[in-house]
Design an enzyme around this catalytic site. Structure first.
Site, short mmCIF file in Angstrom:
data_model
loop_
_atom_site.label_atom_id
_atom_site.label_comp_id
_atom_site.label_asym_id
_atom_site.label_seq_id
_atom_site.Cartn_x
_atom_site.Cartn_y
_atom_site.Cartn_z
CB SER A 106 10.86 2.13 -55.65
OG SER A 106 11.70 1.01 -55.66
CG HIS B 277 9.09 13.49 -43.22
ND1 HIS B 277 9.97 12.44 -43.32
CD2 HIS B 277 9.16 14.13 -44.41
CE1 HIS B 277 10.54 12.46 -44.51
NE2 HIS B 277 10.08 13.47 -45.20
CB THR C 14 20.08 2.07 -59.00
OG1 THR C 14 18.91 1.61 -58.33
CG2 THR C 14 20.96 2.82 -58.02
CE LYS D 21 19.07 -0.01 -47.66
NZ LYS D 21 19.06 0.91 -48.82
CE LYS E 265 9.67 1.88 -52.25
NZ LYS E 265 10.37 0.64 -51.92
N1 GLU Z 1 17.82 -0.12 -52.06
C1 GLU Z 1 17.68 1.00 -52.94
C2 GLU Z 1 18.29 2.24 -52.31
O1 GLU Z 1 19.14 2.15 -51.46
C3 GLU Z 1 16.26 1.20 -53.41
C4 GLU Z 1 15.27 1.52 -52.34
C5 GLU Z 1 13.82 1.53 -52.83
O2 GLU Z 1 13.57 1.38 -54.01
O3 GLU Z 1 12.95 1.68 -51.97
O4 GLU Z 1 18.01 3.34 -52.70
#
Ligand code: GLU
Length: 469
Positions: A360, A63, A192, A104, A68
Site C-alpha cells: 500500500s 506520530h 499480504t 482502521k 493508514k
Molecule cells: N488491511 C490490511 C492490514 O490489516 C492492509 C492495510 C493497508 O494496506 O493500509 O494490514
C-alpha cells in the site's frame, strides 16, 4: 457476547513488551491510547426501507502522517475491534519501516446481504462522512481493503473522494488497494500472502530457530495447514506450494479438508468456486469438524481469517511447531501463553501480515509521483544488460543459453520492483525482530520482541519530533 476484548489483548501484549523498555510511563501511555475515534450512523435507502448503518474510523496514532489502515465490512465489526486493529496498524507500520501511523475502519454489515448497487451506496456514503470530518485524504488518513472489502470498494472510495475534491492533484492517494486501472499498483492483490510467505521463509531459513524446533532448515517439504481461503490465505498457500511445501490441510467456514501428500491450492479454489464449498474435493478427505484442521499434525499452521480462532480451549490441541499469524489477532493471550510454554514458535500478525500495508505504501508513493514503477528505468536497464552480455560473450567467446539470456536482459516491470521491495522489507523486519529477541533474552516470545521493536521506533519518532523528552 464473550468477555474477550481484542483491544484489551493488544494492550496486554503492549504492556508485556513495554517493561523491557526504558521509556517514561507517560510516553508509553500516549503510544498505547487511540488518539481519535469516530463512530457514525448514517441512513441508506435499501429497497423501500431506510436502513441506519453503523460505522467507525479510528486513528490510533499521529506520530507520522498520514494514518493508514483497512476498512472491514462484517457483522462482527465493533468499536473494540476497530480500536485493536488500528493499534496493530501503528505497530505494524513501525516494524516494517513504513512511515505511517495506524488507523482502521469498519462498517457493521453483512456484505453478502446487499446487492453491489446497495454496497456502492453504503461505501460512498461512508466515504462522504469521512470527508466531512476530515478523516480521509492522501496526507491525512488513507484506507485500504480488509476483511469483506477489496478493489471494487476502494474504486468507489477514490471516485467519491475525487469528485468531492475537484482539482486535488494527489486525490488518487486517498486510498490504496485500488484496481490497477484506477491508480492501483501491480502486486498489491497478492501482497499480504506473499509477505506472509517471505516472512516465514526467512524464519524457516534460520538454523538456530529450526534447531530449537527440531525442524530442518528451509521451506521445501514443510507440511503447512492454512485456515481461510480468502485473499490472504489463498496467496499464502499458493506461494508455499510453489516453493515446494506441502499444503496438507485447508480450512474454511463450511468445513475443512486434508491430504498428507499435499493439496493443490488452485484446484481446491476452483472446486470451491464451482460447488460453493471446499468439502468433497476429489484429492482430499473431509474433516469431521472445520476446526479439526487447526489441530492437524503439521510443521506450520497459518490462520488467515479472523481474530480469536485459537484460544485457551483449543490451543493445547494444536500440534504445529510454528504458527504464522496471517490474520490479525487469531490467537488470544491464553493461546500465546500455552504456545510459549510448549516451545511453539508464534510468528506474530503485526509483522507477518504487513505485506499488505507495505505494498500500500508503494501504491501511495506511485500515486504521489504520478508515474508507474519501472517506466523510467526498464528500457535503460535492458539496453545496459544487453551491452554487458555482448561484451562478456565477445571477450570469453562463449554464449549463455536462451533462458539465462532472457533473465539477464529483462528490465524490471512494476510487479518485479514491488515484489523485490516487499521481499527486502520482510527479510529486514524478520531479522530486526530476531535480533531484538536475542539482545533481550528475558523476552518470552517473538510477539513481545516485535512489540519491543515497534514501541522503540514509535517512541523515538515522538522524541525526534520533540514531543517527548
Ligand atoms: N488491511 C490490511 C492490514 O490489516 C492492509 C492495510 C493497508 O494496506 O493500509 O494490514
Amino acid at each position: 457476547m464473550s468477555e474477550y476484548s481484542f483491544f484489551g489483548a493488544v494492550e496486554k501484549s503492549f504492556d508485556k513488551a513495554a517493561q523491557f523498555t526504558k521509556w517514561d510511563p507517560g510516553v508509553l501511555e500516549q503510544i498505547k491510547q487511540c488518539n481519535a475515534v469516530y463512530r457514525m450512523h448514517f441512513p441508506v435507502k435499501i429497497g423501500e426501507k431506510i436502513e441506519v448503518i453503523k460505522a467507525y474510523r479510528v486513528q490510533h496514532s499521529h506520530h507520522k502522517l498520514p494514518c493508514k489502515g483497512g476498512i472491514r465490512f462484517a457483522m462482527s465489526v465493533n468499536l473494540d475491534e476497530v480500536m485493536a486493529l488500528a493499534a496493530l496498524m501503528t505497530y505494524k507500520c513501525a516494524i516494517v519501516n513504513v512511515p505511517f501511523a495506524g488507523a482502521k475502519g469498519g462498517i457493521t454489515i453483512d456484505p453478502k446481504k446487499y446487492t453491489p448497487y446497495e454496497l456502492e451506496k453504503i461505501t460512498r456514503r461512508y466515504t462522504s462522512e469521512l470527508i466531512k470530518k476530515n478523516f480521509i485524504g492522501p496526507g491525512i488518513d488513507v484506507p485500504a481493503p480488509d476483511y469483506g472489502t477489496g478493489e471494487r470498494e476502494m474504486a468507489w472510495i477514490v471516485d467519491t473522494y475525487a469528485s468531492m475534491r475537484p482539482g486535488e492533484i494527489d486525490a488518487m492517494g486517498c486510498v490504496t488497494g485500488k484496481p490497477v486501472t484506477q491508480g492501483g499498483v501491480r502486486g498489491r492483490r497478492e501482497a499480504t500472502g506473499l509477505g506472509v510467505f517471505y516472512g516465514l521463509r526467512e524464519v524457516l531459513n534460520m538454523k538456530d530457530q529450526m534447531d530449537k524446533l527440531g525442524l530442518s532448515v528451509g521451506v521445501e517439504g514443510k507440511r503447512v495447514v492454512v485456515q481461510g481461503l480468502g485473499n490472504v490465505g489463498y496467496h499464502s498457500a499458493k506461494f508455499f506450494q510453489e516453493a515446494g511445501a506441502k499444503i496438507v490441510g485447508l480450512a474454511e467456514f463450511e468445513g475443512s479438508i486434508w491430504n498428507t501428500d499435499g493439496l493443490d491450492v488452485d484446484a481446491v479454489f476452483e472446486h470451491r468456486k464451482k460447488t460453493g464449498s471446499i468439502l468433497n474435493f476429489k484429492d482430499g478427505t473431509n474433516f469431521a469438524k472445520n476446526t479439526d484442521a487447526l489441530e492437524m499434525d503439521c510443521d506450520v499452521l497459518i490462520p488467515a481469517a479472523l481474530e480469536n480462532v485459537i484460544n485457551g480451549t483449543n490451543a493445547p490441541n494444536v500440534k504445529a511447531k510454528i504458527i504464522g499469524e496471517a490474520a490479525n489477532g487469531p490467537l488470544t493471550p491464553e493461546a500465546d501463553e500455552n504456545f510459549a510454554k510448549r516451545g511453539i514458535l508464534v510468528v506474530p500478525d503485526m509483522y507477518l501480515n504487513a505485506g499488505g500495508v507495505t505494498v500500500s505504501y508503494f501504491e501511495w508513493l506511485k500515486n504521489l509521483s504520478h508515474v508507474r514503477y519501472g517506466r523510467m528505468e526498464k528500457r535503460f536497464t535492458e539496453n545496459l544488460n544487453t551491452h554487458i552480455l555482448g561484451q562478456i560473450e565477445g571477450l570469453t567467446g562463449k554464449q549463455v543459453n536462451n533462458k539465462e539470456r532472457e533473465f539477464i536482459m529483462h528490465g524490471p516491470d512494476e510487479v518485479d520492483l514491488v515484489r523485490s521491495g516487499l521481499e527486502e522489507t520482510m527479510i529486514t523486519a524478520t531479522r530486526e525482530i530476531m535480533d531484538a529477541w536475542k539482545a533481550n533474552p528475558q523476552v518470552p516470545d517473538m510477539r513481545t520482541a516485535a512489540y519491543l521493536v515497534a514501541i522503540n521506533k514509535v517512541a523515538t519518532s515522538y522524541a525526534e519530533l520533540g514531543i517527548f523528552p
